[in-house]
Every structure is written in structure tokens, then in C-alpha cells.
Design a protein around this motif. Structure first.
Motif, PDB file in Angstrom:
ATOM      1  N   ALA A 248       0.801  -1.229   0.000  1.00  0.00           N
ATOM      2  CA  ALA A 248       0.000   0.000   0.000  1.00  0.00           C
ATOM      3  C   ALA A 248       0.830   1.275   0.000  1.00  0.00           C
ATOM      4  O   ALA A 248       0.454   2.255  -0.640  1.00  0.00           O
ATOM      5  CB  ALA A 248      -0.930  -0.001   1.223  1.00  0.00           C
ATOM      6  N   SER A 296       0.355  -7.437   5.754  1.00  0.00           N
ATOM      7  CA  SER A 296      -1.069  -7.621   5.483  1.00  0.00           C
ATOM      8  C   SER A 296      -1.379  -6.976   4.137  1.00  0.00           C
ATOM      9  O   SER A 296      -0.619  -6.147   3.630  1.00  0.00           O
ATOM     10  CB  SER A 296      -1.914  -6.988   6.583  1.00  0.00           C
ATOM     11  OG  SER A 296      -1.647  -5.587   6.662  1.00  0.00           O
ATOM     12  N   ASP A 298      -3.425  -4.738   3.270  1.00  0.00           N
ATOM     13  CA  ASP A 298      -3.588  -3.277   3.303  1.00  0.00           C
ATOM     14  C   ASP A 298      -2.310  -2.565   3.731  1.00  0.00           C
ATOM     15  O   ASP A 298      -2.278  -1.332   3.819  1.00  0.00           O
ATOM     16  CB  ASP A 298      -4.750  -2.879   4.217  1.00  0.00           C
ATOM     17  CG  ASP A 298      -4.568  -3.332   5.669  1.00  0.00           C
ATOM     18  OD1 ASP A 298      -3.460  -3.794   6.023  1.00  0.00           O
ATOM     19  OD2 ASP A 298      -5.540  -3.220   6.443  1.00  0.00           O
ATOM     20  N   LYS A 300      -0.928  -2.362   6.584  1.00  0.00           N
ATOM     21  CA  LYS A 300      -0.943  -1.762   7.918  1.00  0.00           C
ATOM     22  C   LYS A 300      -0.249  -2.617   8.967  1.00  0.00           C
ATOM     23  O   LYS A 300       0.194  -2.099  10.001  1.00  0.00           O
ATOM     24  CB  LYS A 300      -2.393  -1.488   8.340  1.00  0.00           C
ATOM     25  CG  LYS A 300      -3.091  -0.443   7.485  1.00  0.00           C
ATOM     26  CD  LYS A 300      -4.520  -0.205   7.951  1.00  0.00           C
ATOM     27  CE  LYS A 300      -5.197   0.870   7.103  1.00  0.00           C
ATOM     28  NZ  LYS A 300      -6.600   1.106   7.539  1.00  0.00           N
ATOM     29  N   LYS A 344      -7.042 -11.254   2.183  1.00  0.00           N
ATOM     30  CA  LYS A 344      -7.219  -9.829   1.915  1.00  0.00           C
ATOM     31  C   LYS A 344      -7.967  -9.124   3.031  1.00  0.00           C
ATOM     32  O   LYS A 344      -7.697  -7.943   3.324  1.00  0.00           O
ATOM     33  CB  LYS A 344      -7.957  -9.642   0.583  1.00  0.00           C
ATOM     34  CG  LYS A 344      -8.062  -8.214   0.108  1.00  0.00           C
ATOM     35  CD  LYS A 344      -8.722  -8.144  -1.262  1.00  0.00           C
ATOM     36  CE  LYS A 344      -8.804  -6.711  -1.778  1.00  0.00           C
ATOM     37  NZ  LYS A 344      -9.436  -6.652  -3.124  1.00  0.00           N
ATOM     38  N   ASP A 345      -8.886  -9.819   3.705  1.00  0.00           N
ATOM     39  CA  ASP A 345      -9.677  -9.182   4.757  1.00  0.00           C
ATOM     40  C   ASP A 345      -8.906  -8.985   6.055  1.00  0.00           C
ATOM     41  O   ASP A 345      -9.395  -8.346   6.988  1.00  0.00           O
ATOM     42  CB  ASP A 345     -10.975  -9.943   5.019  1.00  0.00           C
ATOM     43  CG  ASP A 345     -10.753 -11.343   5.595  1.00  0.00           C
ATOM     44  OD1 ASP A 345      -9.591 -11.729   5.851  1.00  0.00           O
ATOM     45  OD2 ASP A 345     -11.758 -12.060   5.789  1.00  0.00           O
TER      46      ASP A 345
END
Length: 444
Positions: A248, A296, A298, A300, A344-345
Motif C-alpha cells: 500500500a 497484510s 492493506d 498496515k 485480503k480481509d
């Protein structure tokens, strides 16, 4: 600081290739591996994605999926191939037989791969040409050239490549063609104090210690895909590895100090301008180990295998980059895995198990698992603080019986973007093949 090495240059010419949608798969070699079945011990459906023995998936933290989640890239003896994740049909890409698959970026359908120049010596010491292939048009172009070393990742906005180079390094063990073909690495070989050959896992420890104790110049570098500029962001005579971009943050890099895990503070982050060098996990006890780190989806969290101490207490540990919050989730001895991964979640995890000779010495650990966190909380919730470690546990579900798998081949599991399947490589039917197991139990 070690002097920067120059890049050989960028080529502008595009290489025309046929449109991929019209390219049939290479005829498969004979195989005895089943194509589609229900695991009788777990009740989960498994599909063989590859057609040729000797195929493999990417390393567990490398990204092999299109942004739309419709294609997966794998390596086969005939070249790089794309798997249609709706139909499981395979398409072999032309002119990629001698190419090394790298990754898909997170936001484009350009597949990156490298071609190593012929010659003597280790492939990492020879020049490489980096290509980007538009899988819809079938056109490839040269985007970078390296004098030596290799590319490991691409950043979130597809502007920088990330690479690692070793100057004067030696392989961890003799190069054996058969072992490379079967396991993706040469066999580790070493003798114990009694002069008798050690097992694979113990011999690997010996060879890793030798490499760790041999100072060797290394660099982590970026290449600007627009200008071709090569920039060293970290240099050391310590053993560096696992270099990867955040999925990200385009300027966030994670890497590790390799070596015996109980002797290194392994997990680090750094910015692409060379600032912000940060240690993610500090050991607090003798023989505590942490490693096989990954982001992860995302970007984060950093997740990793943590053992306190080695081979005794097992965790999937998380570090939140923005806050420094720590979250440890307990797994049992039989559930310890060579690699873990997260969907992904950010909620669903998985592990690929391990054999009894590995660090957990698990008596029944040869399974592929799904993990779901179960909260452990005392009644006094107001007294929980983020500056202390929060402890949960993982509830496990067995997905694949891996009892026939030889763990010298790492399964390298990844989630498909829709989280419905976990892709992995296995030799459970003899030859190496790429498989996918459905997360939901058959008929559910």
C-alpha cells in the motif's frame, strides 16, 4: 557505505508477442497426480492447477495475481503460465521458458519476469534483463537491466523495483541439478560431530551459521522505472534478505537480517530514501526466534512466525506499523507452519504445516491449515492497553492432508484475492505441482 554499482541501462524497444488469449497451453508431461478431488480426511476440495510435473507457485510473500483476481501466474517447465481462476484453464506464455517469474504489481496487468544472461558462475552473479509483459495485448518490453543481483519486489504505484545484490557471496551448499528441480534449492549437506551425515533441517542450520559468520558485502537497492536510476537504500556486510515492498505504501520497504534466528534481530523496515530504519521485533529471551515476515494486504500490519522460545511456544505475531501495537496469536505445536499467510480481509490466516524434523518437531504437523482468531480477554477490559502485547489464540481447521509431502519443498501458500482458495505447491503425488484447496468445505 559500499559504492553504488551502475545499472547497465534501459532498453526502449518493445518485443512483439502473440495475443495471450489465443495461445494454447503447452502439452503436459505425463502425470499421475489427480486433477480434482475431495480430501477424504478433511472434506475440502483440491484442484491441481498445473499440467506439468516440476511446476511451482511463487514464494509466499510475492504477489502472483492480477488486480482483478482473474489470473494467477505460476512457473512450469515450459515457461511462465497463467491460470484462469474461474475455469482453472492454463495458458503458457510464449518466449518465457528460460525466464524467472517475478510478480504482478498490485494495480496493473503487467507481469514482470527476468532473464539471466548465460555464462559460468551463480545466476545471481550474472547480468539480468527485466521485462514487463502486458498479458492482455501480449506485448513485452524491457524495463531494466542489472549487472548482478536480482529483483524481489515492486512498489504499490509501480514506479520502483526493489532488488538485492551480494558481492562475492558463495552458495549455501553445492549446486545439485536434481535437488534444484525437485525442491527449488540444492540439498543441504553437513556432518555432525560423529562424522555422520545430518538430516536436511540440521544440515541447513550448519550451513546458515557458516554463511551468517562470513561477512559479505550486500546492498538493497531500488530502480526507478521511469528514469532507470539505481539507488542503494541499505548496505551492510551482514546477511540481508526477504526484501519486499509494502502493498500500500510506495515508499515502505521491509527486509530481514538472515542467519540463525536465535542470533539475529531479524525484521526491519526502511524508507526508499534510506531513512527510517526501524526494528520491528526485539528478542527478550534466549533462543526466542521471529521471522518469515510478511505484510497484510492493506500494508498496515507486519505478521511473522514467533517462538518463545524456539520450538516450545508458537505464535503468529503481528505488529501494527502506525501505532507499534503488538498482537500475538497462539498456535499449537502441530499447527506450526513453514510459512503463514493472511487473506485480503486481514482476518483469515493459513499455514502450510511442517514435518517432525523441523523446528517444532511436531508429531502430527503435516497439514495445510486455515486459522481464525479467537479472542482471549479477562473480564477487566478497561485495563487493556495497546502499549502491552495483546494475546489471542488461533482456532485451526485442517484443509489438506500433507502426510505424503516432502517438506524440503516449501508449499508457499497464498490466498486467491476472493479468499475462496489457497494456492500451494506440493510433491504429495511425486512430481511438484501447483494445487488450490477450497477454503469452504465441499458441499457447505
Amino acid at each position: 557505505m559500499i559504492a553504488r554499482r551502475t545499472v547497465l541501462g534501459l532498453a526502449a524497444a518493445a518485443l512483439a508477442t502473440p495475443v495471450l488469449a489465443q495461445q494454447p497451453a503447452t502439452p503436459p508431461a505425463a502425470t499421475t497426480a489427480p486433477k480434482d478431488w475431495i480430501d477424504p480426511k478433511t472434506g475440502h476440495r483440491i484442484v491441481r492447477l498445473s499440467e506439468e510435473g516440476g511446476s511451482k507457485n511463487l514464494y509466499f510473500h510475492q504477489h502472483g495475481y492480477t488486480p482483478q483476481g482473474d489470473r494467477l501466474a505460476i512457473t512450469t517447465p515450459s515457461g511462465i503460465a497463467l491460470v484462469d481462476l474461474a475455469t482453472f484453464k492454463l495458458t503458457t506464455l510464449p518466449k518465457t521458458k528460460d525466464a524467472d517469474l517475478l510478480f504482478f504489481p498490485r494495480n496493473s496487468r503487467r507481469l514482470y519476469y527476468s532473464v539471466t544472461a548465460p555464462g559460468e558462475g551463480q545466476p545471481t552473479d550474472r547480468p539480468k534483463t527485466i521485462y514487463a509483459l502486458d498479458i492482455d495485448s501480449g506485448k513485452a518490453k524491457v524495463v531494466a537491466k542489472l549487472a548482478q543481483g536480482g529483483i524481489t519486489s515492486i512498489n504499490a504505484d509501480e514506479t520502483l523495483l526493489l532488488g538485492v545484490v551480494t558481492y562475492g557471496g558463495k552458495p549455501l551448499q553445492p549446486k545439485t541439478a536434481d535437488d534444484l528441480k525437485r525442491f527449488g534449492q540444492a540439498e543441504y549437506a553437513a556432518n555432525g560431530p560423529d562424522g555422520k551425515p545430518l538430516s536436511f533441517a540440521k544440515a541447513k542450520g550448519v550451513r546458515m551459521t557458516e554463511r551468517f559468520e562470513t561477512p559479505t558485502p550486500m546492498e538493497i537497492f531500488t530502480i526507478d522505472l521511469k528514469t532507470g536510476e539505481r539507488k542503494v537504500i541499505h548496505a551492510s556486510d551482514k546477511w540481508l534478505g526477504h526484501a519486499q515492498f509494502s502493498p500500500a505504501d510506495p515508499a515502505q520497504v521491509m527486509f530481514c537480517h538472515e542467519g540463525p534466528w536465535h542470533r539475529v534481530d531479524r525484521i526491519w523496515t526502511i524508507r526508499t530514501d534510506g531513512t527510517g530504519l526501524t526494528k520491528i521485533h526485539t528478542r527478550t529471551m534466549n533462543f526466542e526466534i521471529a521471522g518469515h515476515e510478511f505484510f497484510s494486504a492493506d500494508g498496515k500490519w507486519v505478521w511473522y512466525d514467533l517462538q518463545t522460545p524456539r520450538g516450545q511456544v508458537f505464535w503468529i505475531a503481528g505488529h501494527e506499523l502506525a501505532t507499534g501495537k503488538k498482537l500475538y496469536r497462539r498456535v499449537e505445536q502441530n499447527e506450526w507452519s513453514v510459512h503463514y499467510n493472511v487473506a485480503k480481509d486481514g482476518v483469515l490466516f493459513a499455514g502450510d504445516g511442517g514435518d517432525a524434523d523441523m523446528v517444532a518437531h511436531a508429531p502430527d504437523g503435516k497439514w495445510l491449515y486455515a486459522f481464525r482468531a479467537e479472542t482471549i480477554r479477562d473480564a477487566a477490559l478497561p485495563y487493556y492497553t495497546d502499549d502491552l502485547i495483546t494475546v489471542d489464540k488461533m482456532a485451526s481447521e485442517r484443509l489438506v492432508d500433507m502426510s505424503a509431502h516432502d517438506y524440503r519443498l516449501e508449499p508457499n501458500l497464498t490466498f486467491t484475492p476472493d479468499q475462496k482458495w489457497i494456492v500451494f505447491t506440493s510433491n504429495m503425488h511425486g512430481a511438484n505441482h501447483v494445487y488450490a484447496v477450497e477454503v469452504a468445505k465441499a458441499g457447505a
